[in-house]
Design an enzyme around this catalytic site. Structure first.
Site, mmCIF file in Angstrom:
data_model
loop_
_atom_site.group_PDB
_atom_site.id
_atom_site.type_symbol
_atom_site.label_atom_id
_atom_site.label_comp_id
_atom_site.label_asym_id
_atom_site.label_seq_id
_atom_site.Cartn_x
_atom_site.Cartn_y
_atom_site.Cartn_z
ATOM 1 C CD GLU A 255 -2.759 -1.479 0.683
ATOM 2 O OE1 GLU A 255 -3.244 -0.511 0.084
ATOM 3 O OE2 GLU A 255 -3.147 -2.649 0.533
ATOM 4 C CB CYS A 294 -2.437 6.502 2.370
ATOM 5 S SG CYS A 294 -3.705 5.566 3.211
HETATM 6 P P1 NAP Z 1 8.452 4.930 4.610
HETATM 7 O O1 NAP Z 1 9.566 5.826 4.929
HETATM 8 O O2 NAP Z 1 8.483 4.183 3.340
HETATM 9 O O3 NAP Z 1 8.346 3.924 5.851
HETATM 10 C C1 NAP Z 1 7.340 2.952 5.913
HETATM 11 C C2 NAP Z 1 7.769 1.841 6.845
HETATM 12 O O4 NAP Z 1 8.837 1.128 6.253
HETATM 13 C C3 NAP Z 1 8.278 2.329 8.201
HETATM 14 O O5 NAP Z 1 7.832 1.449 9.194
HETATM 15 C C4 NAP Z 1 9.785 2.227 8.045
HETATM 16 O O6 NAP Z 1 10.454 2.066 9.258
HETATM 17 C C5 NAP Z 1 9.861 0.962 7.227
HETATM 18 N N1 NAP Z 1 11.137 0.740 6.585
HETATM 19 C C6 NAP Z 1 11.948 1.626 5.972
HETATM 20 N N2 NAP Z 1 13.029 0.999 5.470
HETATM 21 C C7 NAP Z 1 12.899 -0.311 5.816
HETATM 22 C C8 NAP Z 1 13.682 -1.473 5.616
HETATM 23 N N3 NAP Z 1 14.840 -1.428 4.955
HETATM 24 N N4 NAP Z 1 13.239 -2.650 6.113
HETATM 25 C C9 NAP Z 1 12.077 -2.741 6.782
HETATM 26 N N5 NAP Z 1 11.290 -1.666 7.007
HETATM 27 C C10 NAP Z 1 11.696 -0.480 6.523
HETATM 28 O O7 NAP Z 1 7.053 5.680 4.621
HETATM 29 P P2 NAP Z 1 6.482 6.698 5.720
HETATM 30 O O8 NAP Z 1 7.265 7.950 5.578
HETATM 31 O O9 NAP Z 1 6.389 6.034 7.042
HETATM 32 O O10 NAP Z 1 4.997 6.890 5.215
HETATM 33 C C11 NAP Z 1 4.606 7.881 4.298
HETATM 34 C C12 NAP Z 1 4.199 7.255 2.985
HETATM 35 O O11 NAP Z 1 3.367 6.138 3.195
HETATM 36 C C13 NAP Z 1 3.406 8.203 2.114
HETATM 37 O O12 NAP Z 1 3.925 8.182 0.825
HETATM 38 C C14 NAP Z 1 2.005 7.628 2.109
HETATM 39 O O13 NAP Z 1 1.279 7.835 0.931
HETATM 40 C C15 NAP Z 1 2.232 6.190 2.326
HETATM 41 N N6 NAP Z 1 1.104 5.605 3.012
HETATM 42 C C16 NAP Z 1 0.317 4.735 2.337
HETATM 43 C C17 NAP Z 1 -0.772 4.166 2.966
HETATM 44 C C18 NAP Z 1 -1.669 3.184 2.259
HETATM 45 O O14 NAP Z 1 -2.496 2.560 2.901
HETATM 46 N N7 NAP Z 1 -1.535 3.027 0.981
HETATM 47 C C19 NAP Z 1 -1.050 4.468 4.293
HETATM 48 C C20 NAP Z 1 -0.236 5.371 4.945
HETATM 49 C C21 NAP Z 1 0.846 5.929 4.287
HETATM 50 P P3 NAP Z 1 11.346 3.230 9.923
HETATM 51 O O15 NAP Z 1 10.407 4.241 10.394
HETATM 52 O O16 NAP Z 1 12.060 2.527 11.011
HETATM 53 O O17 NAP Z 1 12.258 3.743 8.840
#
Ligand code: NAP
Length: 520
Positions: A255, A294
């Site tokens: 997602e 999102c």
């Molecule tokens: P993100 O930086 O991609 O992080 C998402 C998750 O991935 C966090 O828990 C992060 O942990 C983890 N992560 C990062 N690198 C990783 C790795 N190498 N191995 C395992 N886990 C890893 O995204 P975000 O900044 O939290 O969220 C914002 C984005 O999410 C926006 O673009 C939004 O559109 C999208 N979003 C989508 C939805 C949906 O349902 N489609 C819902 C909410 C948000 P850490 O924090 O420890 O880095």
């Protein structure tokens, strides 16, 4: 406070100081979190070996009862979670309700659904198919729970909802959960799980939680696990291409980000009730959770003749939204999650401004209501206007994860569908029209590019659940840039955690299997 990790049925501290978590209003340190030094491979193995069989020894109804107990416990402690949502995420009470109550609502919904499945531990799909001349030789499709662990990686914006909307489905399906909330906002998930563990409701290891780190998790997944990821497209691409993920063929659902749209139809007159409902929904979507949803509306498509009326109406309402510290009276919109999100939103806004003009906001002369506003992560709600959207690119591909939306005109139905497609696949769209024929054509035209289509007319405008609210009954996910994943959707959601097997054999034997199964 140092947040601990719950793995292999024990609380374990990460090594070192961990990552700091801040209050996005004041910048104060709230906690630290980290999972350095943990044996993640061993923790996953514990869940597979102990929690998986313990959960699968229970019937759907028994697992549903556990969900119900968790929901009741969290409901009783709701106020403390609202406090944490304010402290670590800068949530207003409305924002916290979407996250906290939304999570509890999912647990309750799946608890009720699970009760309706009764004492069975597996399911069959309806119907039998004859396969050969031999009438007695037929086939059914059976669903049994996966033997691994569900690795749930969540985004920062919904530390509670993200945890429980995924966990409720996995647990009901009999699959233990290994949750990894985003580090920056993991306080709420930690506090909730701490309460659940203390209450000793679930079989040991049914939910594990790592607060911070875990960036090597993909190296330990196995083929009978599954990964459900919510977050940015970049992280999704990185994790999905991990060699171990590729080699193990593990189920991997994404997602990701999305340029969700709301469309005003040509039949809706400015000033009408339906027009006002559209304006209200757009403003709500731009400002709840400070636009960090999102599913929030990023593109607003309206008939060219309505551009000015819509721009004026949205601007009037945005002008009344007080932005600042949610602890202060009258504040209706809080900050973004942290300084890097604030910076990313400002950069995204600058990119959009290359193709669109600011109608309201933009940040100049913006004064948030906070004692030391410069320490907070505030962004002004901003409405942009792009008059030539068919020639534009950024307005269709740049997701500003904050209170920013772009208004754009269309001249006819075909052009509206063409513009919609430029988003490259989104989670949700909404269509405001009193014309049932147009609404039906919109659902069909927009369906292929969206995971959910909300059709609003005068009958439902006062009672629909909202453009951006994900309902457990409906699927959540979207094609293309939205990640291509799918979750929730009532019983459909359980199938992601179960293996569908074609069983061929004698009708009598198959009927014996069916007699003890739930039917999805
Ligand atoms: P993100 O930086 O991609 O992080 C998402 C998750 O991935 C966090 O828990 C992060 O942990 C983890 N992560 C990062 N690198 C990783 C790795 N190498 N191995 C395992 N886990 C890893 O995204 P975000 O900044 O939290 O969220 C914002 C984005 O999410 C926006 O673009 C939004 O559109 C999208 N979003 C989508 C939805 C949906 O349902 N489609 C819902 C909410 C948000 P850490 O924090 O420890 O880095």
């Amino acid at each position: 406070m140092k947040l601990s990790n719950y793995v292999a049925g024990e609380w374990v501290d990460g090594a070192g100081q961990g990552t700091p978590l801040h209050d996005p209003v004041t910048g104060d340190l709230v906690a630290t979190a980290g999972s350095d030094g943990l044996d993640l491979a061993g923790a996953l193995q514990y869940s597979r070996q102990h929690a998986n069989p313990a959960l699968q020894a229970l019937s759907f109804a028994q697992r549903a009862d556990l969900l119900s107990q968790v929901a009741d416990l969290l409901t009783a402690k709701r106020d403390s979670y609202y406090e944490a949502a304010l402290k670590n995420s800068g949530n207003t009470p409305v924002d916290a309700a979407i996250d906290v109550d939304g999570g509890i609502g999912n647990l309750k919904y799946f608890a009720a659904l699970g009760q309706s499945l009764g004492d069975s531990r597996y399911a069959v799909e309806a119907g039998m198919d004859r396969l050969s001349r031999e009438k007695a030789f037929q086939s059914i499709h059976m669903l049994t729970s996966l033997k691994g662990v569900a690795i749930h990686i969540n985004a920062f914006n919904f530390p509670s909802w993200g945890l429980w909307e995924k966990a409720s489905v996995a647990l009901l399906a009999g699959v233990p959960v290994f949750a990894k909330p985003a580090t920056t906002s993991c306080l709420l998930a930690y506090l909730m799980l701490k309460d659940v563990v203390e209450a000793d409701i679930l079989p040991k290891g049914s939910i594990s939680l790592i607060c911070g780190g875990g960036h090597d998790l993909m190296d330990y997944v196995q083929s009978d696990d599954l990964v459900m990821f919510t977050g940015s497209a970049d992280t999704a691409a990185k994790l999905r291409s991990n060699p171990n993920v590729i080699a193990s063929n593990v189920r991997f659902s994404v997602e990701a980000d999305s340029l969700n749209l709301s469309l005003l139809a040509e039949d809706v007159q400015p000033g009408s009730d339906l027009f006002n409902a559209f304006i209200k929904e757009v403003v709500k979507e731009m400002t709840t959770k400070a636009g960090q949803k999102c599913t929030a509306i990023r593109r607003i498509m309206v008939p060219a003749s309505c551009m000015t009326a819509v721009a004026d109406a949205i601007s009037d309402k945005l002008a009344k939204i007080v932005v600042g510290d949610p602890r202060k009276d009258g504040v209706r919109m809080g900050p973004l999650m942290n300084k890097s999100q604030q910076q990313a939103a400002e950069q995204g806004l600058a990119a959009l401004r290359a193709e669109a003009n600011v109608v309201f906001g933009g940040g100049e002369n913006f004064v948030p209501q906070a004692d030391a506003a410069e320490l907070g992560c505030f962004v002004q709600p901003t409405l942009l206007r792009c008059d030539s959207p068919l020639q534009a690119k950024r307005v269709h591909d740049t997701e500003v994860f904050g209170p920013v939306s772009t208004l754009m005109p269309y001249n006819n139905e075909a052009e509206a569908w063409q513009l919609a497609r430029l988003g490259g696949g989104s989670l949700a769209c909404s269509v405001f029209s009193a014309d049932a024929g147009f609404a039906a054509r919109a659902a069909i035209a927009l369906g292929g590019d969206h995971g959910r289509v909300l059709l609003v007319n005068e009958t439902v405008m006062g009672g629909h659940t909202g453009h951006g609210i994900v309902m457990p009954q409906c699927v959540h996910g979207g094609p293309g840039r939205a990640g291509g994943g799918e979750e929730l959707g009532g019983l459909r959601g359980l199938k992601h955690y179960m293996q569908r097997t074609a069983v061929q054999g004698d009708v009598e034997t198959l009927e014996a299997i069916i007699s003890k199964a739930a039917t999805f």
